[in-house]
Scaffold this active site. Structure first.
Site, mmCIF file in Angstrom:
data_model
loop_
_atom_site.group_PDB
_atom_site.id
_atom_site.type_symbol
_atom_site.label_atom_id
_atom_site.label_comp_id
_atom_site.label_asym_id
_atom_site.label_seq_id
_atom_site.Cartn_x
_atom_site.Cartn_y
_atom_site.Cartn_z
ATOM 1 N N LYS A 121 -10.837 -4.551 -3.595
ATOM 2 C CA LYS A 121 -11.908 -3.570 -3.796
ATOM 3 C C LYS A 121 -11.378 -2.293 -4.413
ATOM 4 C CE LYS A 121 -13.695 -4.504 0.709
ATOM 5 N NZ LYS A 121 -12.457 -4.352 1.470
ATOM 6 N N LYS A 134 0.833 -1.201 0.000
ATOM 7 C CA LYS A 134 0.000 0.000 0.000
ATOM 8 C C LYS A 134 0.872 1.258 0.000
ATOM 9 C CE LYS A 134 -4.367 -1.811 1.540
ATOM 10 N NZ LYS A 134 -5.478 -1.850 2.456
ATOM 11 N N LYS A 162 -3.657 -9.792 -5.816
ATOM 12 C CA LYS A 162 -4.923 -10.285 -5.268
ATOM 13 C C LYS A 162 -6.099 -9.415 -5.715
ATOM 14 C CE LYS A 162 -5.575 -8.048 -0.833
ATOM 15 N NZ LYS A 162 -6.615 -8.126 0.127
#
Ligand code: AQP
Length: 346
Positions: free
Chosen positions: A211, A127, A208
């Site tokens: 969202k 992230k 992966k």
């Protein structure tokens, strides 16, 4: 030298029946990865255990977000949970920020968490790499809040996708360090993985399904034509493998479709697995079978979801009631933690 105790130490109160805790972020539409890796298991576990399921809004704000949309996202995440089968009578379904003890415990746990360990977390590194506006401390401390979420309820079973295993290990370390420093307080949580624990992005199966990555996911509430289109467009190989190929060696895109097939069309799985090793597989056919299985499996969830989001007041009432139930447990744990840390008299 042996430590002399002038007073008997209070015994940790451990729940008689194991408790389950898990959370989901209101960062976008709940997708197949969330369903396979988490929700599907939650629905099963709630039948056996005292279960706490949390919409973790305080986690969601560790990445840039739109404040005006957050309440709607929370509502949608709650509706997706309920539509997928979370029963608010059996489980405690609530919003993290409605129970302020989560942040209080997080602060206290920060004092027994080494920064170096947080910096080694894979999700943090990923992230942080994606972040265009610098990395905030909230992103680094995210797993400490996660530890607080679970430990607040003294939960020992944490059903998660494989991507969260590292965070659960950290959580155990934090609990152990706390227990060693301040006395036995927290039971050690364990990750509960499900089959197909890691669903990969359809458009880039080396990452992966997420969202927050548009194009990577199929939402639980996706309409049938979109499901078919996305499965058709999923990355596979240009042609079938050579005869005698092993499914374990399949490319990430093919392996991902097989994982989904095993979950949503288990009866068709052996036929395609055999065709793969024979070198006769046609990916277009596999995709068609998978897409139809997904359309069928998701139809009732989509229907229930639509009904729920059309009655937001009912969903908010359920969430408020859930927070009241969660707080009773959270407050008792905080009393114990404050006492052990010397923040209150005995
Ligand atoms: N791709 C996945 N495969 C299997 N399980 C998954 N989970 C998430 N993605 C996959 C599991 O879903 C639960 C809730 O996840 P989360 O909302 O807390 O956050 P996340 O893991 O960061 O999920 P996303 O979709 O990738 O959200 P963003 O894009 O906001 O970061 C967890 O148990 C997780 O394991």
């Amino acid at each position: 030298m042996e430590r002399v105790r002038t007073q008997p130490q209070p015994q940790a109160t451990v729940p008689a029946v194991p408790r389950v805790f898990s959370g989901i972020q209101p960062t976008g539409l709940i997708h197949l990865g969330n369903y396979v890796g988490a929700l599907r298991q939650w629905v099963e576990l709630q039948r056996q255990y005292e279960s706490y399921f949390c919409i973790v809004d305080l986690h969601a704000i560790t990445v840039p977000y739109e404040p005006a949309e957050l309440q709607q996202r929370i509502l949608e995440a709650a509706a997706a949970n309920l539509a997928a089968g979370i029963d608010p009578e059996r489980s405690v379904l609530f919003v993290q920020s409605h129970v302020p003890e989560h942040t209080e415990l997080m602060w206290l746990l920060n004092t027994v968490t080494p920064v170096g360990q947080l910096e080694r977390m894979t999700q943090y590194k990923e992230k942080a790499r994606r972040s265009k506006h610098g990395v905030m401390a909230g992103l680094l401390n995210y797993p400490v809040l996660q530890a607080a979420d679970v430990l607040l309820y003294k939960a020992t079973l944490v059903p998660v996708g494989e991507d969260q295993v590292q965070h659960i290990e950290l959580m155990r370390d934090i609990a152990e360090r706390f227990n060693k420093t301040f006395g036995e307080t927290f039971p050690l949580p364990e990750a509960r993985l499900s089959k197909g624990a890691r669903i990969m992005a359809l458009n880039d199966p080396t990452k992966k399904m997420s969202k927050s990555v548009p194009g990577s996911y199929i939402a639980l509430t996706e309409d049938p034509d979109e499901i078919r289109r996305k499965v058709r467009a999923a990355v596979t190989d240009p042609g079938p493998p050579a005869q005698g190929a092993r499914l374990e060696d399949a490319s990430p895109g093919v392996a991902n479709l097989f994982t989904l097939l095993e979950v949503f069309a288990p009866e068709a799985y052996p036929r395609f697995a055999e065709a793969y090793t024979d070198g006769t597989i046609r990916y277009s056919e596999l995709k068609q079978v998978l897409a139809e299985a997904l359309v069928e499996a998701l139809a009732p969830i989509r229907e229930r979801y639509r009904r729920l989001v059309s009655r937001p007041d009912q969903v908010w009432d359920l969430l408020r009631h859930g927070a009241e139930r969660a707080r009773m447990v959270a407050q008792a744990t905080m009393e114990e933690v404050r006492r052990r840390m010397g923040l209150r008299g005995a």
